[in-house]
Design a protein around this motif. Structure first.
Motif, short mmCIF file in Angstrom:
data_model
loop_
_atom_site.label_atom_id
_atom_site.label_comp_id
_atom_site.label_asym_id
_atom_site.label_seq_id
_atom_site.Cartn_x
_atom_site.Cartn_y
_atom_site.Cartn_z
N ASP A 130 50.03 44.90 35.21
CA ASP A 130 50.13 43.45 35.23
C ASP A 130 49.07 42.84 34.32
O ASP A 130 47.91 43.25 34.33
N ARG A 131 49.47 41.86 33.55
CA ARG A 131 48.54 41.15 32.67
C ARG A 131 47.79 40.12 33.51
O ARG A 131 48.39 39.24 34.12
N VAL A 132 46.47 40.22 33.56
CA VAL A 132 45.69 39.32 34.40
C VAL A 132 44.62 38.62 33.56
O VAL A 132 44.17 39.15 32.54
N PRO A 133 44.22 37.41 33.97
CA PRO A 133 43.11 36.75 33.27
C PRO A 133 41.87 37.64 33.35
O PRO A 133 41.52 38.13 34.42
N SER A 134 41.24 37.85 32.23
CA SER A 134 40.19 38.88 32.15
C SER A 134 38.84 38.41 32.64
O SER A 134 38.03 39.24 33.06
N ALA A 135 38.59 37.10 32.58
CA ALA A 135 37.21 36.60 32.73
C ALA A 135 36.32 37.44 31.80
O ALA A 135 36.74 37.82 30.71
N SER A 136 35.12 37.79 32.22
CA SER A 136 34.17 38.46 31.33
C SER A 136 34.45 39.94 31.12
O SER A 136 33.74 40.59 30.34
N VAL A 137 35.45 40.50 31.79
CA VAL A 137 35.79 41.90 31.54
C VAL A 137 36.29 42.10 30.11
O VAL A 137 36.20 43.20 29.56
#
Length: 274
Positions: free
Chosen positions: A52-59
């Motif tokens: 699943d494509r997820v918002p990465s934030a600082s990752v």
């Protein structure tokens, strides 16, 4: 989704059972993306919405770091090179550079360390500007990260509101970390340097949360109002049973997400430690 919600390997059925039971107890509004993989010879894996494509934030700073080290390897960047910080470059959020005086001099190795250890947004934006966003995305594609993309710099709230966010997947982050662990990118020395930097992460609220304090963990966290994530290498059993774990949680408060990631990490650590 491009894969079943849950996939597993036969040697890891006990791990699969415990993780699946935990995930099924969560409220239906909680969205978890997770990928686990042993780095030893037993080939245990567990994937739950891992593609699943997820918002990465600082990752997203993990592939930024990789491109930086590949540039060093190519002789196009010297980590001792000095950058002169300006007030115009400073952004809010996490990090310490926003408190530095205008015209402060800092080398790129320290910028890299601040980006990964303290998740410094100002340092990250300086590095992205130096490397180029499209070059970073080309590196992401080159190493086979099919669900990840850098679309904006840090603290660009306007772009975020307009839907231009940065994305990763749990599987992509495990793939990237495994390539670093196995010295399949940059050079052996640069890979080891990346891991040592990741071991210094000051954010211990997710993967390390419930683990013994003496366990080495090379990881990068990320946090936005709508997602909390952590991706790393856990050196279980004094490094004899290292494993990859990437987890992203949406649909709950940041504090609840941290508890979930910590508990999932503990289930994995317990399995690989015995």
């Amino acid at each position: 989704m491009t894969t079943p919600a849950i996939s597993q390997s036969r040697p890891g059925l006990a791990l699969t059972d415990s993780l699946t039971a935990y995930l099924h107890r969560l409220p239906s509004t909680t969205r978890v993306s997770m990928s686990v993989k042993s780095l030893s010879k037993n080939s245990v894996t567990f994937n739950y919405h891992a593609d699943d494509r997820v918002p990465s934030a600082s990752v997203i700073k993990l592939p930024v770091m990789l491109e930086m080290m590949e540039r060093v390897n190519a002789g196009k960047l010297n980590l001792d090179e000095i950058h002169t910080l300006t007030n115009a470059e400073k952004v809010g959020g996490s990090g310490v550079l926003q408190t530095y005086l205008d015209q402060s001099r800092i080398n790129y190795l320290e910028l890299l360390r601040l980006m990964m250890v303290r998740s410094d947004n100002t340092a990250t934006n300086i590095i992205i500007s130096k490397l180029g966003r499209e070059t970073i995305n080309q590196r992401i594609r080159t190493i086979g990260l099919t669900r990840s993309q850098l679309n904006r710099v840090m603290m660009d709230t306007l772009s975020a509101k307009q839907g231009r966010d940065n994305y990763v997947s749990a599987q992509d982050m495990n793939t990237l970390l495994e390539k670093i662990y196995r010295h399949q990118v940059a050079t052996l020395e640069l890979c080891d340097q990346m891991i040592e930097i990741l071991k210094q992460n000051v954010d211990t609220l997710c993967i390390p949360r419930l683990l013994p304090k003496n366990v080495a963990i090379a990881h990068k966290t990320g946090s936005l109002a709508y997602v909390r994530g952590d991706a790393g290498i856990v050196y279980a059993k004094s490094g004899r049973q290292p494993f990859l774990i990437s987890v992203f949680v949406e649909g709950v408060s940041i504090e609840e997400a941290e508890h979930i990631i910590g508990e999932l990490s503990l289930l994995c650590y317990t399995y690989f430690s015995h």
